[in-house]
Design an enzyme around this catalytic site. Structure first.
Site, PDB file in Angstrom:
ATOM      1  N   ARG A  95      13.841 -20.277 -30.571  1.00  0.00           N
ATOM      2  CA  ARG A  95      14.165 -18.967 -29.997  1.00  0.00           C
ATOM      3  C   ARG A  95      15.455 -18.406 -30.605  1.00  0.00           C
ATOM      4  O   ARG A  95      15.613 -17.188 -30.734  1.00  0.00           O
ATOM      5  CB  ARG A  95      14.251 -19.035 -28.469  1.00  0.00           C
ATOM      6  CG  ARG A  95      14.393 -17.681 -27.811  1.00  0.00           C
ATOM      7  CD  ARG A  95      14.204 -17.745 -26.305  1.00  0.00           C
ATOM      8  NE  ARG A  95      12.803 -17.696 -25.892  1.00  0.00           N
ATOM      9  CZ  ARG A  95      12.116 -16.571 -25.632  1.00  0.00           C
ATOM     10  NH1 ARG A  95      12.713 -15.396 -25.732  1.00  0.00           N
ATOM     11  NH2 ARG A  95      10.861 -16.611 -25.260  1.00  0.00           N
ATOM     12  N   GLU A 153      16.630 -12.848 -18.512  1.00  0.00           N
ATOM     13  CA  GLU A 153      17.513 -13.249 -19.598  1.00  0.00           C
ATOM     14  C   GLU A 153      18.100 -12.115 -20.445  1.00  0.00           C
ATOM     15  O   GLU A 153      19.254 -12.192 -20.860  1.00  0.00           O
ATOM     16  CB  GLU A 153      16.752 -14.213 -20.529  1.00  0.00           C
ATOM     17  CG  GLU A 153      16.425 -15.530 -19.881  1.00  0.00           C
ATOM     18  CD  GLU A 153      15.353 -16.294 -20.657  1.00  0.00           C
ATOM     19  OE1 GLU A 153      14.198 -15.826 -20.698  1.00  0.00           O
ATOM     20  OE2 GLU A 153      15.680 -17.330 -21.247  1.00  0.00           O
TER      21      GLU A 153
END
Lengths: 473, 771
Positions: free
Chosen positions: B319, B721
């Site tokens: 990620r 997030e």
């Protein structure tokens, strides 16, 4: 003896409790009041905040002096004769709670009861209530919200003093003469007068004096130390006096930071600002000026500034007293000039001259509720362009709070010029050989300690030299 | 699909309070430690290793066993099943066996009559070690070729040639520290033995299913014998995704052996030492660009400290790679990622999951380009945004929903960026000691678990004959407001008040095989699953009502006033009673699997994300060139949550995420000593933002035109997030202010967290000519 205190109208009696049992454990355990949370067990997060009330004043001027404290590091004997308010005491519809709800001030909710109690304390005019909402919350960590809704909730609540008549009446019945607590071979004493304390401490010089327990509390909760003999001194009225005179300020050793804050600010605003940044409100509401000195921290929130201002300390042993310059009390790391059975009784801070140049700086990773990497104070007298007197003291730079002798010598008699301050600043390494630790490296400490002289010069020339001056946006 | 586009009937998109807010503000919301205990409960505490790397040659627990209040002691030899609490790789031990791999690793568990007795006894274990050399830093691990998996690479084009052909080239680096989650409620589990070998565990976890499976694995039970329950966490942030398993498995092990309820509640210091944190990264980049600052080629290298085991580090580092482009198009690109295995606590999930670490490298690089060209960094950012014909990510996914340009344009206007940038320059010209900086940074964050199979959610909706609705789904509540959002979705299906929907604990015996509540996916997955469950019941009710009232199904409508069937109207409760009497099931499960996503990890290409969430922030800071102290003065945020399910909850996520990101980049510093011991293991030394750190001027707005291009639940977007990375603006503004401190001194080598000491060091380096 029994420890007795008041909780929502009920007298709770603890027969010979563990003298280092914490209030938080007692609330969450035997009392099943689980609204008060443990977040850190060291007085740094505020999840365990509740209100402690003490009967103050006499007759019809009697009142309850409320203060928000961290219950995680409060020992049970310290509750004696006091009233308690926990999150459960508020019901659920107090304006603070309504504002928190409507403004979305809780997310995970674990810090929320503590935050509600801190805001509630401010709303009822508890100790420190004149401070800003953010200052009242400096000891309440929230990891979810970013604080905006909480600050807004705090600001939206109108001040509303409590009617404490019933508590006043109830506490009057709890004013018995406490004796000693015996618990599994360990003992705790709660003297009521300085004379009692002096005699007790002479007889038990190995006992640990406990005032606000903001440090000793951690010995128990974190180091799991077993303390065999304790003398609790926070409620000795004769150690809680404050005398403001033209000459200066005399403070009893058991006076709490928050109680002395306004007077210290009157002595010099920078001193008030320093106190504002010590711990959170809960720590300032429990920790004492005398305890901060007596425990001999090498960083020492207050001592560097007090030393720079020329404070003197009065110690007492039995009936004997002696007074010394505060800097002389700190002998070496962990070692103070204190005889067995001798205790800090009071502190005197001379009032600085109105034209004195005073700079007090606490340098830390976070502004509020942090321990300094360097805590520095500079106190100069300048007459006709010449520095006639220089007192500089630093914490975090040595094993004790310490004066900067070489720098002082270079400044004294020098002209008050940028060049003279630069020259003096270059000598800081001759006065200090700091350590590197989690709060900063030795090099950083030396650099910023010297730079405080540059900050002083800049401010004397009208320059902005602290970001806190811009903090309001 | 059309069914999901139903008109919202009132419950959705309203700024309702968090479902537990009223209980939380009055102290009656129960966290795991608040639930009444069994009379004979035991309390557990772990004994921890005092070396980072050693052969464990002996473990003398006699003093522990004989300490006051102690009932039993457990170590690796007492595990009936497997000594494995890892999410998948098999490399996390419940207790160290032959080798100790980090300072503070659990060696044994003691259970005693009280929490304090257990803690005291846990200190009495005597481990015999044969010391082995520890690898502590990324550099040490890479030099020793100690990796959790081989380096991963993604990109396209002949990067070396493109770099060589670029009019301008520069290279730089950026190191950033880890971050402790500092959830206010520490790790906790309460295990209660059930009849016939069953085990119930109340756990503060984001991943009940995984905790269930791990307990079964450790105890040698079938999954079906273990039930894990979580009503709420006092904060998670990723720290309770895999990290709760240790505590839950320990409690279950002791409870099974003792036949008594066992609680393990980690003391804060133990929690911080024992559990994983955000990965620290060391990164470098080489970039080629033109006169406008437009990038032609990028070569980027990311290295992270994964700690002693794999945990989720593979996906986290992936990620980081996925976000090393942020909103910017790299025509030729290579992103190389090293995953260092060290003798430190295994780094784990933390809000953003590697995304922040990758994204901030992009921002650093663009600041660097702007500095080299003497341009406003914003103009360089704008020049590099994805756009038509420039819309392919380094992992070959087309950016099809790019709203970053509009959001930035709107924020430039609403924040008055241009005038304020001029005012900052003016301030800096007039002030010697206090310097200011301002920066605007965007965020593009990919939504979906990049491990494709995790993108599934399940729900169970029960309706009772009084019309009350019980909602259960696989998502967990950690404060983010998932429960109220999903309740709003379900209430909306039946046009009933949200209060009619009862939210219940997340339990593995109600909804099985769930994914972690993570990756911001909670409302996307569980909202849709619950919608599907509710819609299934509604379809039955519609069919029933049509028959019962003799109307066409199209004539049955759910309204706030009741269920309308042609000319007739009945209350929702009455309809439920009638349906029950007609033997219509009022219970349904719902399931959702995110469509359209696929990823080939071997080539690092595909469509790992269903969509992107976007936002942008402006931060203005001031710093003190004498002390390095700094203050964030003002922040303006515009963030896209699509069509918000609950604007109040979303705004809370944005502000909280931003402040948490600001903490990561400024005050929160993890310090390990030379022996690998964590020195900052309590709030006294580890400093998360406090109330006064919130900027005095903070303006946060949802981006009004926001609407998910994909048919997510009510066209909303995930929000957990993405806002964390809005705080990159703070770091970039600080970089600007450091640069302004030494005009013509070069580009600052500021690392994160930008503590006062690092700020001062960066200024000193510029003065010394090391820009």
């Amino acid at each position: 003896m029994s420890v007795r205190f008041l909780l929502d109208g009920e007298v709770i009696t603890l027969d010979a409790p563990d003298p280092t049992g914490t209030l938080l454990e007692f609330l969450r355990g035997p009392l099943r009041r689980t609204g008060t949370k443990e977040g850190c067990a060291e007085g740094d997060c505020g999840a365990c905040t509740l209100l402690l009330g003490t009967l103050a004043g006499e007759g019809c001027s009697a009142r309850i002096a409320w203060r928000a404290v961290n219950s995680c590091i409060m020992f049970l004997p310290m509750l004696h004769g006091k009233a308690l308010l926990t999150i459960e005491s508020l019901g659920g519809a107090h304006p603070v709670q309504r504002e928190m709800l409507e403004r979305h001030g809780s997310q995970c909710g674990f810090c929320t009861p503590g935050i509600v109690m801190s805001l509630y304390a401010r709303s009822i005019g508890a100790l420190g209530a004149e401070q800003s909402v953010a200052d009242c919350l400096a000891g309440n960590l929230c990891r979810c919200t970013g604080y905006g809704p909480i600050l807004a909730a705090g600001a939206a609540v109108a001040a509303a003093p409590r009617d404490d008549a019933a508590i006043i009446a109830a506490l009057r019945k709890l004013r018995d003469a406490p004796g000693a607590i015996n618990y599994q071979g360990r003992r705790a004493f709660l003297p009521q007068t300085v004379e009692e304390l002096a005699a007790l401490y002479l007889a038990h010089p190995q006992a640990r004096l406990v005032a606000g327990a903001t440090d000793v509390g951690l010995w128990v909760t974190k180091q799991q130390r077993v303390l065999d003999e304790l003398i609790f001194i926070a409620d000795i009225e004769a150690l809680r006096f404050m005398e403001e005179t033209p000459d200066g300020l005399r403070l009893g050793a058991a006076l709490r930071y928050a109680e002395a804050q306004a007077a210290l600010a009157r002595l010099h605003p920078a001193l008030g600002e320093l106190v504002r940044r010590i711990g959170g409100a809960q720590v300032r509401n429990a920790g004492t000026i005398g305890g901060n000195i007596a425990n001999g921290s090498p960083i020492g929130d207050m001592p560097p500034s007090l030393i720079a201002l020329g404070a003197t300390l009065t110690l007492r042993r039995g009936a004997e007293r002696r007074t010394m310059a505060l800097e002389d009390f700190f002998l070496a790391y962990g070692k103070q000039d204190r005889q067995p059975g001798e205790f800090v009784e009071s502190l005197f801070i001379p009032r600085p001259e109105p034209d004195a140049l005073i700079l007090i700086a606490k340098l830390s990773k976070r502004f509020d509720s942090d321990i300094a990497a360097v805590c520095g104070a500079i106190h100069l007298r300048v007459e006709d362009g010449t520095i006639t007197q220089a007192r500089l003291a630093f914490g975090g730079m040595a094993g004790t709070p310490k004066r900067a002798a070489h720098v002082e010598a270079a400044l004294t008699g020098a002209p008050f010029t940028a060049a003279a301050l630069e020259a003096a600043a270059s000598l800081i390494g001759q006065d200090f050989a700091p350590l590197s630790d989690v709060r900063g490296t030795a090099a950083y400490r030396l650099t910023v300690a010297a730079n405080l002289l540059r900050r002083l010069w800049a401010q004397s020339q009208g320059e902005i030299a602290s970001v806190l001056e811009l903090a309001d946006g | 699909m059309a069914d999901r586009e139903i008109q919202t009937l009132g419950a959705v998109s309203r700024p309702l309070p968090h479902d537990s807010a009223a209980a939380q503000i009055s102290g009656t919301a129960l966290y795991a430690d608040d639930v009444p205990e069994a009379a004979n409960i035991l309390h557990g505490a772990f004994g921890l290793s005092t070396m980072a790397h050693a052969r464990l040659t002996g473990l003398d627990l006699s003093a522990v066993q004989s300490a006051p209040g102690v009932v039993a002691v457990f170590s690796a030899i007492n595990i009936p099943g497997k000594n494995d609490v890892s999410p998948f790789a098999g490399d996390d031990r419940l207790f160290a066996e032959d080798e100790v791999v980090y300072h503070g690793q659990a060696l044994f568990l003691v259970v005693a009559s009280s929490h304090q007795a257990a803690r005291r006894a846990a200190k009495l274990g005597k481990a015999a070690y044969e010391p082995l050399p520890p690898l502590l830093s990324i550099a040490e691990a890479l030099a020793a070729d100690s990796l959790i998996e081989p380096a991963q690479s993604m990109g396209r084009g002949d990067v070396a040639a493109a770099l060589a052909a670029s009019p301008h080239r520069l290279s730089g680096r950026l190191a950033m520290g880890g971050q402790d989650h500092f959830y206010l409620e520490g790790q906790i589990a309460v295990a209660t033995p059930q009849e016939q070998g069953g085990m119930h565990v109340l756990s503060s976890t984001q991943h009940p299913s995984e905790v269930q499976h791990i307990i079964a694995r450790v105890l040698g039970l079938a999954d079906a014998q273990v039930t894990v329950e979580v009503r709420r966490m006092g904060g998670g942030f990723g720290g309770k995704e895999t990290q709760a398993s240790l505590f839950a498995a320990g409690a279950a092990l002791a409870a099974a052996a003792a036949g008594r309820q066992v609680k393990i509640r980690a003391d804060r210091d133990d929690d911080m030492v024992l559990t994983g944190k955000r990965h620290e990264f060391e990164t470098g980049y080489e970039v080629g660009f033109d006169e406008e600052g437009r990038i032609e080629a990028v070569s980027m290298e990311l290295a992270s400290r994964c700690g002693c085991s794999a945990d989720l580090s593979q996906a986290i580092n992936d990620r980081a790679m996925f976000h090393a482009d942020n909103c910017y198009f790299y025509p030729a690109v290579k992103i190389l990622s090293h995953r260092a295995k060290t003798h430190t606590v295994s780094a784990t999930a933390f809000r953003g999951f590697g995304g922040p670490q990758g994204m901030i490298v992009a921002e650093r690089m663009l600041d660097h380009i702007a500095h080299a060209l003497g341009k406003d960094p914003l103009s360089v950012r704008l020049a590099n945004l994805y756009g038509p014909g420039r819309d392919l990510t380094p992992y070959a996914m087309q950016v099809a929903d790019n709203v970053a340009p509009q959001i930035i344009a709107d924020l430039v206007a609403s924040s008055d960026y241009t005038a304020r940038r001029a005012a900052v320059a003016d301030w800096n010209a007039r002030h010697r000691i206090i310097k200011k900086g301002i920066a605007l940074t965007p965020v593009k964050f990919g939504i979906s678990f990049t491990t494709t199979h995790l993108n599934q959610g399940g729900a169970l909706v029960n309706i009772y004959t009084d019309g009350s609705i019980l909602l259960n789904h696989g998502g967990t509540e950690m404060g983010q407001g998932l429960m109220i959002k999903v309740a709003q979705v379900v209430a909306d299906v039946f046009a009933v008040p949200v209060a009619q929907v009862r939210i219940s604990s997340t339990r593995t015996d109600k909804v099985p095989n769930t994914s972690a509540t993570a990756a911001s996916s909670g409302s996307d997955l569980n909202g849709m699953a619950a919608f599907n469950a509710a819609a299934a019941i509604r379809a039955r009710l519609v069919e029933f009502a049509a028959g019962h009232f003799g109307v066409e199904e199209e004539a049955v409508r759910f309204t706030p006033d009741g269920v309308v069937a042609g000319a007739q109207i009945v209350s929702f409760a009455r309809l439920c009673q009638l349906a029950y009497l007609a033997r219509v099931s009022l219970s349904a499960t719902g399931f959702y699997a995110t469509p359209a996503i696929h990823y080939d990890r071997a080539s690092h290409t595909g469509r790992p994300f269903y969509y992107f969430a976007y936002g942008a922030a402006v931060a203005e800071v001031a710093l003190d060139t004498l002390t390095g102290e700094h203050k964030v003065l003002a922040v303006d945020i515009l963030h896209d949550v699509g069509k918000s399910l609950n604007p109040a909850i979303d705004l809370g996520q944005i502000e909280g995420g931003f402040i948490q990101g600001m903490g990561w980049l400024t005050t929160e510093e993890l310090v390990f000593d030379a022996d690998g011991r964590l020195l900052t293991h309590a709030p006294s030394t580890y400093k998360i933002p406090t109330a006064s750190d919130r900027p005095a001027r903070m303006k946060i707005e949802l981006w009004a035109p926001g609407e998910n291009a994909e048919p997510t639940i009510h066209r909303s977007k995930a929000v957990g997030e993405p806002p964390f990375m809005l705080a990159n603006a703070v770091f970039c503004a600080l970089t600007q202010a450091v640069a302004a401190s030494v005009p013509s001194g070069g580009f600052p080598a500021l690392d994160a967290p930008a503590t006062p000491e690092r700020i001062l060091a960066a200024i000193a380096a510029l003065r010394a000519g090391h820009g």
